[in-house]
Write an enzyme that holds these catalytic residues in place. Structure first.
Site, PDB file in Angstrom:
ATOM      1  CE1 TYR A 122      -0.420  -3.494  -8.558  1.00  0.00           C
ATOM      2  CE2 TYR A 122      -1.779  -3.125 -10.474  1.00  0.00           C
ATOM      3  CZ  TYR A 122      -1.241  -2.678  -9.293  1.00  0.00           C
ATOM      4  OH  TYR A 122      -1.541  -1.409  -8.853  1.00  0.00           O
ATOM      5  CE  LYS A 168      11.998   7.025  -7.945  1.00  0.00           C
ATOM      6  NZ  LYS A 168      11.970   8.491  -7.865  1.00  0.00           N
ATOM      7  CG  ASP A 201       9.564  10.725  -8.695  1.00  0.00           C
ATOM      8  OD1 ASP A 201       9.787  10.348  -9.866  1.00  0.00           O
ATOM      9  OD2 ASP A 201      10.479  10.924  -7.875  1.00  0.00           O
ATOM     10  CG  ASP A 225      -4.076   0.326 -10.924  1.00  0.00           C
ATOM     11  OD1 ASP A 225      -5.129   0.826 -11.326  1.00  0.00           O
ATOM     12  OD2 ASP A 225      -4.008  -0.482  -9.983  1.00  0.00           O
ATOM     13  CG  ASP A 229      -7.898   5.561 -10.311  1.00  0.00           C
ATOM     14  OD1 ASP A 229      -8.150   4.890 -11.331  1.00  0.00           O
ATOM     15  OD2 ASP A 229      -8.418   5.351  -9.207  1.00  0.00           O
TER      16      ASP A 229
END
Ligand code: ATP
Length: 336
Positions: A122, A168, A201, A225, A229
């Protein structure tokens, strides 16, 4: 104590009307001497001034002790991303916990996602090259150590002193690898805290399968982010998901969700995400004034009691509107 208030767009003004009346009530009871500075920002400011975050608004915010912000519409990124960068609000803290009578995937979930707020994919470094598009993932040692330190300090204040670093690094060996190294380095300085690492994951799956395994998750900007959610839904609804953007000197508190244009103006927006954000704000302000600690406890207690009585908005399977939930919370505050 001066608080900047950003009304926002969509359901933002409805939520802020509710939160504002709760702040007034708290001030009435505890006499904290709260002063409010109304800040113009978002879609309405864009129409009026041609800028979603006018310079005057920035100056006003800087003169306050903290900011409570309702969700903003299509200009959301112009406002919050600018403020996060400008004020170096490097830690995005997003709790996800169960509340009475709100249906969650499991009971007794209490997770805090600590998301690095300033870099990663970002950073705005995105380019087009012939028929390709390239986004650059920026991970620095300084920002990774700083966010890991923040997460471990937070873990030390919790009963369940557990931190999971999520990345990751098996594929992104250099960028996520650096983040993981920094987390390990900080973990070595906190032997009292149980430390684990999880691939993004696997973590997304584990959050659904056994969310109670987690206490604090520390991760990079984009993974945080997305996970937050997911975590909000695991505990019931985005309508009860608050967040904080915290720096060394300033902090902005806001709901995780957007401006929910689909229900704007209907009077049914859940005000709890913003009221819980105000609770986080008082927690943060308690180092400046210990009455703010009591304010945070009062809000928490009032929300729990109101939910136990089944007073809630439709997004969390209730039959009440925003106004009724607000009045019930004010009633509880009066009886504290
Ligand atoms: P934006 O484009 O501003 O991000 P959006 O509608 O795409 O808005 P959200 O605002 O995050 O995304 O909302 C996602 C869903 O959750 C919508 O259906 C919305 O009505 C619901 N929702 C979000 N916040 C609340 C709330 N406080 N109360 C009730 N429902 C909510």
């Amino acid at each position: 104590m001066k608080i900047a208030l950003i009304n926002g767009d969509g359901i933002g003004p409805e939520q802020m009307e509710s939160a504002r009346s709760i702040l007034y009530k708290i001030d009435d009871i505890l006499d904290i001497n709260l002063e409010f500075e109304e800040i113009e920002a978002g879609d309405s400011a864009l129409i009026k001034y041609g800028k979603a975050l006018p310079d005057e608004s920035i100056e006003k915010i800087k003169r306050c002790d903290a900011c409570l912000k309702a969700p903003i519409g299509s200009s959301a990124a112009d406002v919050i991303v600018t403020l996060r960068r400008m004020l170096d609000l490097y830690a995005n803290v997003r709790p996800a916990k169960t509340y009475p009578t709100i249906k969650a995937l499991k009971d007794d979930i209490d997770i805090i996602i600590v998301r690095e707020n300033t870099e990663d994919l970002y950073s705005g470094l995105e380019y087009e090259l012939d028929d390709s598009a390239i986004a650059i993932k920026v991970i620095t040692r300084r920002a990774s150590l700083r966010i890991a330190e923040f997460a471990f300090k937070m873990a030390m204040m919790r009963e369940r002193k557990i931190v999971h670093a999520v990345h990751k690094a098996n594929l992104l060996r250099k960028s996520d690898g650096l983040f993981a190294l920094c987390c390990r380095e900080v973990a070595n300085r906190y032997p009292e805290v149980e430390y684990g690492e999880m691939l993004i994951d696997a973590c997304s799956m584990q959050l659904i399968r056994e969310p109670r395994e987690f206490s604090i998750i520390v991760t990079m900007n984009m993974y945080g982010d997305i996970l937050s959610d997911e975590a909000a839904q695991v505990v019931g609804s985005l309508g009860i998901a608050p967040s904080a953007n915290i720096g060394d000197k300033f902090a902005i508190f806001e709901p995780v969700h957007g401006s929910a244009p689909d229900i704007a103006g209907k009077g049914i927006a859940n005000p709890l995400s913003l009221i819980l954000s105000a609770e986080m704000m008082f927690e943060w302000l308690s180092s400046k004034d210990r009455r703010c600690k009591i304010a945070a406890e009062m809000i928490d207690n009032a929300i729990n009691n109101v939910l136990r009585k089944g007073i809630k908005t439709p997004d969390i399977s209730g039959n009440n509107n925003t106004h009724e939930v607000t009045s019930a919370i004010i009633n509880e505050l009066t009886n504290y």
